[in-house]
Design a protein around this motif. Structure first.
Motif, short mmCIF file in Angstrom:
data_model
loop_
_atom_site.label_atom_id
_atom_site.label_comp_id
_atom_site.label_asym_id
_atom_site.label_seq_id
_atom_site.Cartn_x
_atom_site.Cartn_y
_atom_site.Cartn_z
N LEU A 1 -5.04 -45.98 -26.85
CA LEU A 1 -6.39 -46.47 -27.22
C LEU A 1 -6.73 -46.46 -28.50
O LEU A 1 -7.55 -47.15 -28.96
N LEU A 2 -6.09 -45.72 -29.39
CA LEU A 2 -6.42 -45.87 -30.83
C LEU A 2 -5.45 -46.64 -31.69
O LEU A 2 -5.82 -46.83 -32.81
N GLY B 290 4.22 -44.05 -22.50
CA GLY B 290 3.10 -44.34 -23.24
C GLY B 290 2.12 -43.19 -23.28
O GLY B 290 1.88 -42.79 -22.09
N ASP B 291 1.29 -42.93 -24.30
CA ASP B 291 0.39 -41.84 -24.31
C ASP B 291 -0.98 -42.80 -24.34
O ASP B 291 -1.20 -43.49 -25.30
N PRO B 292 -1.82 -42.50 -23.42
CA PRO B 292 -3.08 -43.09 -23.36
C PRO B 292 -4.18 -42.86 -24.61
O PRO B 292 -4.59 -43.86 -25.16
N ARG C 3 -3.45 -47.84 -20.12
CA ARG C 3 -2.95 -46.30 -19.70
C ARG C 3 -4.39 -45.69 -19.35
O ARG C 3 -4.57 -44.49 -19.50
N ASP C 4 -5.11 -46.29 -18.67
CA ASP C 4 -6.66 -45.92 -18.30
C ASP C 4 -6.48 -45.18 -17.00
O ASP C 4 -6.66 -45.89 -15.96
N LEU D 44 -8.20 -36.88 -29.56
CA LEU D 44 -8.59 -37.65 -28.49
C LEU D 44 -8.13 -37.01 -27.27
O LEU D 44 -8.60 -37.05 -26.23
N ARG D 45 -6.72 -36.59 -27.44
CA ARG D 45 -6.17 -36.02 -26.28
C ARG D 45 -7.09 -34.80 -25.54
O ARG D 45 -6.88 -34.71 -24.58
#
Length: 316
Positions: free
Chosen positions: A38-39, A32-34, A280-281, A54-55
């Motif tokens: 988040l989006l 998973g990509d944080p 994924r924080d 955002l990355r």
């Protein structure tokens, strides 16, 4: 003794840094990509441009080794970073939630010691009798009950059925001391039920073992009162293993009280950890794990010091 304390303290610091490093690297193995998490909203896949932007904002586009060096540099300054979810400093959020979890664990520990040690002492003295069998049976039942079952049953019986206490929630002590303690009561007892059973079994086993020692028979043969024999020759020598178990249990509860906090809606640190993992924080997860690991190491250091006081042989 001073050199021992210094050596253990330095070891504790190195362990804390090692744990932080392992957690930092392990998080990148989680699928998973944080930025994408988040989006994401309502199951709709976010635009690739927004994810890339955002990355960059979160610094996730940089090489992992560079991110690790930045993390260590921030850690040396006491900065745990900012949450990916809301942008708040992780340290500030932890300092709000950590005292609530520590309060819960501390109260549960006090209850467990008050119940477990005297019951274990009585069971060991009356070993094989009806009192011992009844207490041992109750302890076995308490240890076998899952904590979420105990919590749910307590909410149903005491809150919904008889309306004796609120079902859950949190009120600051400064706002309403009485309601704060009332809301603290049920989750503390829910944790203490299994905890006290563990303390009971260890207390019973160690006291029963000490009762067979030669120095106990010698003390009684000298005419020393039974109260002094029990206090200075039996209980003191039996408390060492009990203190060790209590310290380990307290450390485990730092990250393992999530079910109790969820059932009773107690806004502690464990619930925050679960939420951070789901989103994924990374900074929040790293900060929480680092604080919990540091506290666990500190608790074990304190346990070693107490053990040294109880048993002078450890000093040598």
């Amino acid at each position: 003794m001073l050199s021992y304390v210094i050596k253990r303290t330095l070891t504790a610091v190195m362990l804390a840094v090692a744990v932080a490093s392992i957690v930092f690297l392990a998080l990148y193995l989680v699928p998973g990509d944080p930025a994408e998490v988040l989006l994401s909203s309502g199951g709709v896949e976010p635009p690739a441009e927004a994810v890339r932007a955002l990355r960059v904002d979160l610094g996730l586009d940089r090489p992992i080794f560079w991110q690790y060096l930045v993390f260590l540099a921030d850690l040396m300054r006491g900065d745990l970073g900012q949450s990916f979810s809301n942008g708040n400093p992780v340290w500030d959020t932890i300092m709000v939630r950590l005292p609530r979890t520590l309060e819960l664990i501390f109260c549960a520990t006090i209850i467990s010691l008050i119940v477990g040690i005297p019951c274990g002492l009585i069971a060991a003295i009356r070993q094989g009798e009806a009192t011992d069998r009844v207490l041992s049976l109750l302890a076995s039942v308490a240890m076998s009950l899952p904590i979420f079952v105990v919590g749910t049953a307590m909410v149903y019986v005491f809150a919904q059925k008889f309306h004796l206490v609120p079902a859950g929630g949190y009120v600051a002590f400064s706002e309403d001391p009485g309601k704060h303690l009332l809301l603290l009561l049920m989750p503390s007892i829910a944790i203490a039920i299994g905890f006290s059973a563990t303390v009971f079994r260890m207390s019973r086993a160690t006291v029963a073992m000490v009762l067979t020692k030669d120095w106990v028979r010698t003390a009684r043969s000298k005419g020393i009162s039974e109260r002094q024999v029990m206090t200075w020759h039996i209980v003191r020598n039996a408390l060492g293993p009990v203190v060790t178990v209590v310290g380990l249990q307290m450390g485990n509860l730092l990250g393992g009280s999530v079910l109790v906090e969820y059932v009773f809606n107690w806004p502690g640190l464990s619930g925050y950890l679960v939420t951070a993992i789901e989103h994924r924080d990374y900074p929040s997860v790293r900060g929480i794990v680092l604080v919990v690991a540091t506290l666990f190491i500190f608790i074990n250091l304190v346990v070693d010091m107490i053990y040294m006081i109880l048993d002078p042989r450890v000093r040598h």
